[in-house]
Scaffold this motif. Structure first.
Motif, mmCIF file in Angstrom:
data_model
loop_
_atom_site.group_PDB
_atom_site.id
_atom_site.type_symbol
_atom_site.label_atom_id
_atom_site.label_comp_id
_atom_site.label_asym_id
_atom_site.label_seq_id
_atom_site.Cartn_x
_atom_site.Cartn_y
_atom_site.Cartn_z
ATOM 1 N N TYR A 1 0.901 -1.369 -0.006
ATOM 2 C CA TYR A 1 0.065 -0.229 -0.209
ATOM 3 C C TYR A 1 0.858 1.207 0.076
ATOM 4 N N ILE B 1 -8.597 1.157 5.092
ATOM 5 C CA ILE B 1 -8.568 0.585 4.069
ATOM 6 C C ILE B 1 -8.987 -0.936 4.093
ATOM 7 N N LYS B 2 -8.434 -1.566 5.256
ATOM 8 C CA LYS B 2 -8.988 -3.074 5.289
ATOM 9 C C LYS B 2 -10.439 -3.078 5.277
ATOM 10 N N ARG C 1 -11.860 -2.406 1.626
ATOM 11 C CA ARG C 1 -11.666 -3.419 0.744
ATOM 12 C C ARG C 1 -12.593 -4.565 0.950
ATOM 13 N N SER D 1 -12.211 -0.932 -4.730
ATOM 14 C CA SER D 1 -10.930 -1.310 -5.176
ATOM 15 C C SER D 1 -9.872 -0.414 -4.303
ATOM 16 N N LEU D 2 -8.606 -0.381 -4.619
ATOM 17 C CA LEU D 2 -7.703 0.260 -3.875
ATOM 18 C C LEU D 2 -7.687 1.625 -4.190
ATOM 19 N N CYS E 1 -10.290 3.261 -2.658
ATOM 20 C CA CYS E 1 -10.145 3.407 -1.049
ATOM 21 C C CYS E 1 -9.535 4.646 -0.902
#
Lengths: 149, 149
Positions: free
Chosen positions: A33, A63-64, A67, A72-73, A76
DNA sequence: CCTTGACCTTACTCTAACTGGAAGGATTAA
DNA sequence: TTAATCCTTCCAGTTAGAGTAAGGTCAAGG
């Protein structure tokens, strides 16, 4: 330095594996990340090891969870940007959620179509030692239970 | 050589873009399947161009349909092997279908969990110009609508 | 003091199933 | 002849990490 569990002066620091355990991520994932620019570069101790403070842990947890909700990242990252922007409007956040909801819904529908085709196929097949197989016949020549892409 | 549409002596040959159009794949994808060993290497004309006969087209269509039903390329290969094996038992094929069905079902369930969490979140958010956002609060601090991984 | 094991670091490769692009040769139509 | 459209190969990028290797660091035990 004060490490895990301790609350000296209200701040604490964790190394990467402690942060991983705390957030449910892996050390690898946290480094990934950082490398991808999803989170800012971690500060380093004198020995070069990364360490994480309460704020960073919150970000990682954010983020965890995002997700886990199918973002998607990239999304996020955008959600984090909104979180850190005091001028945001809750409407912007809600919009992201609804976009994601629409995507999830369409994935579900696609999978439901597939599921019903597979169930039909399964029912049509004797599932014995014989060579005749309506499943293979249909895969070979096409049929009306076909899922449209 | 006899090309598309013609049925001279019951056999015909298509070049890759014709085969692509016929099967609904792309030329790139067909080459990719060949490179990955999912299909045997195509025969070549004198100019080095690949060409495809009826059998090959059937195989390509088979993969197209199996992919559309959520089978991985690996599984497509195994299904093709069963199709070409006269000693197969229909039970083996049915098993593959049921494995896939189980996977599809569990994906649906996962997505349904996500969907319901997203819907709760969406409802909790005013979606206006204000900065207050229960969605971000929950992503930040965790909540009981969290999806368990 | 030395060793051992558990950490940490970077850097590299691999995954699925393609897609896109570059560079160069072949074919076809005007 | 020339232009457009095919075909070929090769290489890189996508997502979200996981796996492995080589090497530095640290804490405990003997």
């Amino acid at each position: 330095m004060v490490w895990v569990g301790s609350t000296y002066a209200g701040n604490f620091k964790m190394n990467i594996s402690q942060a991983a355990k705390f957030t449910g991520l892996t050390s690898k994932t946290i480094r990934f990340y950082e490398e991808k620019g999803i989170i800012p570069k971690a500060r380093r101790a004198d020995n070069g090891y990364r360490f994480y403070t309460e704020d960073q842990l919150e970000t990682l947890g954010f983020i965890k969870r995002a997700r886990g909700l199918g973002f998607s990242l990239d999304e996020c990252k955008k959600l984090l940007d909104l979180q850190h922007n005091p001028d945001r409007a809750s409407a912007e956040v809600k919009e992201k959620v609804q976009e994601n909801l629409a995507r999830v819904q369409s994935q579900i529908e696609h999978l439901e179509d597939i599921k019903s085709s597979l169930m039909k196929m399964s029912k049509s097949c004797p599932g014995n030692k014989g060579h005749e197989c309506p499943i293979l016949d249909e895969l070979c020549h096409g049929g009306h239970t076909e899922v449209l892409q």
